[in-house]
Enzyme design. Structure first.
Site, PDB file in Angstrom:
ATOM      1  N   TYR A 282      11.119  70.412 125.356  1.00 45.00           N
ATOM      2  CA  TYR A 282      12.243  70.480 124.416  1.00 45.00           C
ATOM      3  C   TYR A 282      13.316  69.451 124.770  1.00 45.00           C
ATOM      4  O   TYR A 282      13.865  69.444 125.875  1.00 45.00           O
ATOM      5  CB  TYR A 282      12.854  71.888 124.426  1.00 45.00           C
ATOM      6  CG  TYR A 282      13.812  72.070 123.280  1.00 45.00           C
ATOM      7  CD1 TYR A 282      13.335  72.338 122.005  1.00 45.00           C
ATOM      8  CD2 TYR A 282      15.184  71.930 123.459  1.00 45.00           C
ATOM      9  CE1 TYR A 282      14.203  72.480 120.942  1.00 45.00           C
ATOM     10  CE2 TYR A 282      16.058  72.071 122.391  1.00 45.00           C
ATOM     11  CZ  TYR A 282      15.563  72.342 121.135  1.00 45.00           C
ATOM     12  OH  TYR A 282      16.427  72.470 120.075  1.00 45.00           O
ATOM     13  N   TYR A 332      14.400  66.567 114.138  1.00 52.03           N
ATOM     14  CA  TYR A 332      14.998  67.689 114.852  1.00 52.03           C
ATOM     15  C   TYR A 332      14.629  68.991 114.163  1.00 52.03           C
ATOM     16  O   TYR A 332      15.398  69.545 113.388  1.00 52.03           O
ATOM     17  CB  TYR A 332      16.515  67.540 114.961  1.00 52.03           C
ATOM     18  CG  TYR A 332      17.141  68.633 115.797  1.00 52.03           C
ATOM     19  CD1 TYR A 332      16.680  68.888 117.081  1.00 52.03           C
ATOM     20  CD2 TYR A 332      18.174  69.413 115.309  1.00 52.03           C
ATOM     21  CE1 TYR A 332      17.226  69.899 117.862  1.00 52.03           C
ATOM     22  CE2 TYR A 332      18.735  70.426 116.085  1.00 52.03           C
ATOM     23  CZ  TYR A 332      18.262  70.668 117.351  1.00 52.03           C
ATOM     24  OH  TYR A 332      18.796  71.664 118.111  1.00 52.03           O
TER      25      TYR A 332
END
Ligand SMILES: [Zn+2]
Lengths: 383, 137
Positions: A282, A332
């Site tokens: 991440y 994103y």
């Protein structure tokens, strides 16, 4: 703990186009993603009896999002709900889906996310802190906490901005091989250094994108995923860990719970960092990838800066990371696409960016003010 | 100066002693009556032992910079005239940590490990914000 090792599988993944999508809404993106994942899975709509959703930042109904998405899809589920853990949500929902399947609450669970954050007015810029908001001192926006982590890591370990740049350069190079990525023009360390500061020590190119898009991931039993439309991808290990405390935890900035989540995932899978072929870590900001590398045991604490130098985390390197471009360059989607990319790599569907022979993929997620983390070890099931 | 107001603390019965303290040039925090843990942020119970009883104790206002960042991006237009400005996580000598600003020195020159002391900045009649400055200044 009852082990879920290899008990469940990801049978379908789907994503909408990514980027700036005028006219899209959280709901339209969620619905389109669901249809894409359903088609990918080979299942029929009536096979889906579990529905878990993440409202993102632009669903007006907030935590009632599961009702709205369910109604739009015409699904009356046996098991449902919505959860909001920012970038920690995708992994937490997929793990919840696996638990629901294993315990018999549902047989096929769709985890659905949509967000019109680019065109719909996201809420990423608020101040953190409960009660007296940290905004009193101008401490606000999504980059701030990661900048705090980067500042401390640099001071303790000598980590440099150029080392952070290595992460951005790797993600962008991988995105250049991904036709669905938003940012595909390769960048250099010099480009990173020349980009303006957002919150020092973080430059613009240390930061993830803001994107419109939707993603859906369908989880079912490992048994059912046999002889399915797609090659089987097993959830071999999963783990979560959280710190709800911030200022009260001296090591909060270092997100120590990430290591707990990873250790749980490794222990369930019976695997360790030495067994991982490719990783989707991440990356809301470049520093996050460095912290994951340390917690995941790919290098020692404090040594992630030198570790990422020399293309080690690029395709062709020792540990390819974020092979689709990540939050930094693909889109994103708050980590949802990290899981999708993990599945594609293990199916051998990575195209130009395929890691040859990949049989294990580590996928991590983290959300909110450094608070929520999870990890999964995905493996290639036998044909 | 921008006429868009900056965020201010929400002063309630629970938080008033803190803000009364800063108005009187003192940094005070809650110390648990049972385990003596000094807690921050302000909270109803001690996060260590859940005791409600506590005493507001004065702190030295001294500590060191635990992490230092500089805002260049304007997230709230009330801060448009302030960028670039420092925000630091300050490790207080008595144990708690708090976010604040280190002032009186160029923002990019604040370093992790710098010794700092509290200074009081009256921003409204009711609210005085604690900020920090290098200890030897
Ligand atoms: Zn106590």
């Amino acid at each position: 703990m009852h082990s879920l090792k290899d008990r469940t599988a990801i049978i379908g993944v789907g994503a909408t186009p990514q980027g700036k999508l005028p006219g899209s809404t959280q709901l339209s993106l969620a619905v389109d993603a669901f249809k894409a994942a359903l088609d990918d899975s080979g299942l029929e709509k009536d096979d889906i009896d579990g529905l878990l959703t993440f409202p993102g930042t632009t669903a007006p109904e907030g935590p009632l999002n599961y009702l709205r998405v369910g109604e739009a899809l015409g699904i009356d589920p046996a098991f449902t709900g919505s959860m909001a853990m920012g970038g920690g949500t995708a992994g937490a929902l997929v793990q919840m889906a696996a638990m629901a399947v294993e315990s018999g609450h549902a047989t096929a669970v769709a985890c659905v996310f949509g967000d019109a954050a680019k065109t719909g007015g996201s809420r990423f810029n608020r101040a953190s802190g409960w009660g007296d908001s940290w905004g009193i001192w101008g401490m606000m926006g999504a980059a701030a906490n990661s900048a705090v982590a980067a500042s401390r890591h640099m001071a303790l370990y000598g980590t440099t901005s150029e080392q952070l740049a290595e992460v951005a350069v790797a993600c962008r190079r991988h995105a250049s091989m991904n036709p669905n990525a938003v940012m595909r023009d390769p960048i250099t360390i010099a480009d990173h250094q020349a980009s303006r500061f957002i919150v020092e020590p973080l430059h613009l190119l240390d930061c993830c994108l803001i994107s419109d898009g939707g993603v859906c991931i369908i989880v079912t039993s490992a048994e059912r995923a046999k002889d399915a439309k797609q090659p089987r991808v097993l959830i071999s290990g999963m783990g979560q860990a959280y710190t709800t405390r911030t200022l009260e935890r001296e090591d909060w900035w270092y997100v120590p719970h990430q290591k707990e989540a990873l250790d749980r995932a490794y222990a369930m899978a019976g695997l360790g960092p030495q067994h991982i072929d490719v990783a989707q870590l991440y990356d809301n900001f470049t520093i996050s990838v460095l912290l994951w590398l340390e917690h995941a045991g790919f290098c020692k604490p404090g040594e992630s800066g030198p570790f990422v130098e020399g293309g080690r985390i690029q395709l062709g390197g020792e540990l390819p990371v974020n092979t689709a471009g990540g939050n930094l360059s693909e889109s994103y989607m708050e980590g949802w696409l990290h899981i999708v990319e993990g599945v594609r790599q293990l199916r051998g569907q990575g195209g130009e960016r395929q890691v040859q022979g990949a049989e294990t993929c580590l996928v991590t997620g983290r959300g909110m003010t450094l608070n929520c983390s999870n990890a999964m070890v995905l493996t290639k099931g036998e044909a | 100066m921008s006429d868009h107001p900056k965020p201010l603390p929400e002063i309630s019965d629970e938080t008033r002693p803190f803000w009364d303290g800063t108005r009187n040039q003192q940094l005070v925090m809650q110390q648990c009556a049972r385990c003596r843990h000094i807690r921050y942020p302000i909270s109803r119970v001690c996060p260590e032992c859940l005791e409600v009883g506590h005493e507001w104790v004065p702190l030295s206002g001294r500590g060191e910079v635990y992490s230092a960042i500089v805002f260049h991006q304007v997230y709230d237009k009330a801060f448009a005239d302030d960028v670039p400005y420092n925000v630091s996580l300050v490790q207080l000598d008595e144990g708690p940590r708090m976010f604040s600003n280190v002032v009186g020195v160029p923002p990019s020159q604040v370093r992790v490990g710098d010794r700092v002391r509290v200074v009081f900045d009256p921003v409204t009649e009711e609210v005085t914000l604690p900020r920090f400055t290098p200890e030897d200044s």
